[in-house]
Design an enzyme around this catalytic site. Structure first.
Site, mmCIF file in Angstrom:
data_model
loop_
_atom_site.group_PDB
_atom_site.id
_atom_site.type_symbol
_atom_site.label_atom_id
_atom_site.label_comp_id
_atom_site.label_asym_id
_atom_site.label_seq_id
_atom_site.Cartn_x
_atom_site.Cartn_y
_atom_site.Cartn_z
ATOM 1 N N GLU A 52 -6.894 -5.500 3.750
ATOM 2 C CA GLU A 52 -6.132 -5.652 2.771
ATOM 3 C C GLU A 52 -6.472 -6.941 1.963
ATOM 4 O O GLU A 52 -6.416 -8.093 2.698
ATOM 5 C CB GLU A 52 -4.578 -5.835 3.113
ATOM 6 N N LYS A 105 -0.606 -0.756 -3.749
ATOM 7 C CA LYS A 105 0.380 -0.683 -3.100
ATOM 8 C C LYS A 105 1.582 -0.419 -3.528
ATOM 9 O O LYS A 105 1.997 -0.849 -4.578
ATOM 10 C CB LYS A 105 0.245 -2.043 -2.209
ATOM 11 N N CYS A 129 -1.053 -2.045 5.025
ATOM 12 C CA CYS A 129 -0.397 -3.068 5.908
ATOM 13 C C CYS A 129 1.206 -2.163 6.124
ATOM 14 O O CYS A 129 1.031 -1.167 6.754
ATOM 15 C CB CYS A 129 0.040 -4.198 5.268
#
Length: 336
Positions: free
Chosen positions: A45, A124, A158
């Site tokens: 990430e 995200k 994540c």
């Protein structure tokens, strides 16, 4: 997914807040993976230009300009350079990065084919906790899979992996190869188990079992350079530690397919993914197929992109009325 493929999973430290330096390191890792027979390589990430750990250590605004200056603009010469290396080395690439789109930053996973073409860009959906002070949110258009010659590929970042409904959206699109990109697990280790490697590795493993898919979980390392740059006092050094690399590759039954590296060790994990493993796992329990009960529970999903500006197309009559169209044979149209 109709054949076995070899994949590479990155565990390394970026050249922190140095876009050009991290691009150079990215290219080296791509070439290494290709030379070792990998057909796909996955990065952590926000690999470019590094995860902004300062958000958790001090005022989020302190180093924000530095992140903007070193974030990647998709379509730029720097982005084209990365894509060209994927093509030159005949390898697929899933790259985690901070994307700068005009005045906003997004946490992005960029999927590039072995011909250097952009297959997909996802942002995200919900930046976690203090990440929201720096990064923008995405929408349902970022929760999708991509059908490729390697198989059906999907990705999340994540703590998107702790969202049960988000996970199910991905499972329901028959994901076969999932890339779960992580930043590192060395933050607040003495404060909460929620950020520990044990909890987050378990999330990757459970994703593989629930979705009956392969999970590639690249993970960055917090280098001593990052510690020296950000941890300017004892309190900060207690909050963020060097290391934290816990990259993993899981099979559809939750088993680990490679031997992990030490948490401070840079390198690539390589594994061969056999599609027969998916077939066997799905035959036992498919949560979006024979093992589902949509008559009892089902999920409502909005895949649309939310755009700040929508331009309504004018009708033909409106264009005539406003004299933006002149019909053949007349110099001007008068609307009655």
């Amino acid at each position: 997914m109709d054949k076995s493929i070899t994949v590479a999973c990155v565990q390394a430290a970026p050249v922190f807040m140095d876009l050009e330096g991290t691009i150079d390191k990215t290219i080296d890792l791509i070439k290494e993976a290709a030379s070792r027979g990998a057909e796909l390589i996955a990065f952590p990430e926000n690999w470019l230009p590094g995860y902004p750990w300062f958000l958790w250590l001090e005022s989020p605004a302190a180093l924000t300009p530095l992140v903007y200056q070193n974030s990647l603009v998709l379509g730029s010469e720097q982005a084209k350079r990365i894509a060209s290396v994927a093509k030159e080395n005949n390898i697929w690439l899933l790259l985690g990065l901070s994307e700068r789109d005009h005045g906003t930053l997004y946490m992005v996973q960029w999927l590039i084919s072995n011909t250097g073409e952009t297959v997909g860009v996802r942002r995200k959906l919900k930046p976690s906790h203090v990440e929201l002070t720096l990064f923008g949110e995405s929408d349902g258009s970022s929760l999708k899979t991509f059908t490729t010659e390697l198989g059906v590929i999907g990705a999340l970042c994540c703590w998107e992996h702790i969202q049960p409904l988000t996970r199910y959206v991905m499972y329901a699109q028959h994901e076969q190869i999932h890339i779960g990109s992580w930043p590192s697990f060395s933050l607040y280790c003495d404060i909460t188990a929620a950020l520990s490697p044990e909890v987050n590795i378990a999330l990757s493993g459970s994703y593989a079992v629930e979705g009956q898919c392969f999970v590639i979980a690249p993970c960055a390392i917090v280098s001593e350079q990052i510690i020296e740059q950000l941890c300017t006092d004892k309190i900060k050094r207690n909050l963020l530690k060097a290391g934290g690399g816990y990259a993993r590759i899981f099979g559809p039954d939750g088993s680990e397919l490679t031997t992990p590296l030490a948490e401070n060790e840079e390198g690539l994990l390589l594994a061969t993914l056999d599609p027969a493993s998916i077939t066997f796992a799905k035959a036992i329990a498919d949560p979006v197929g024979h093992y589902s009960r949509p008559d009892v529970t089902s999920l409502l999903f909005n895949p649309a992109a939310n755009r700040p500006l929508s331009i309504k197309a004018a009708s033909f009559i409106e264009l005539i009325y406003t004299k933006q169209i002149v019909l053949p044979g007349s110099e001007e149209v008068q609307a009655n």
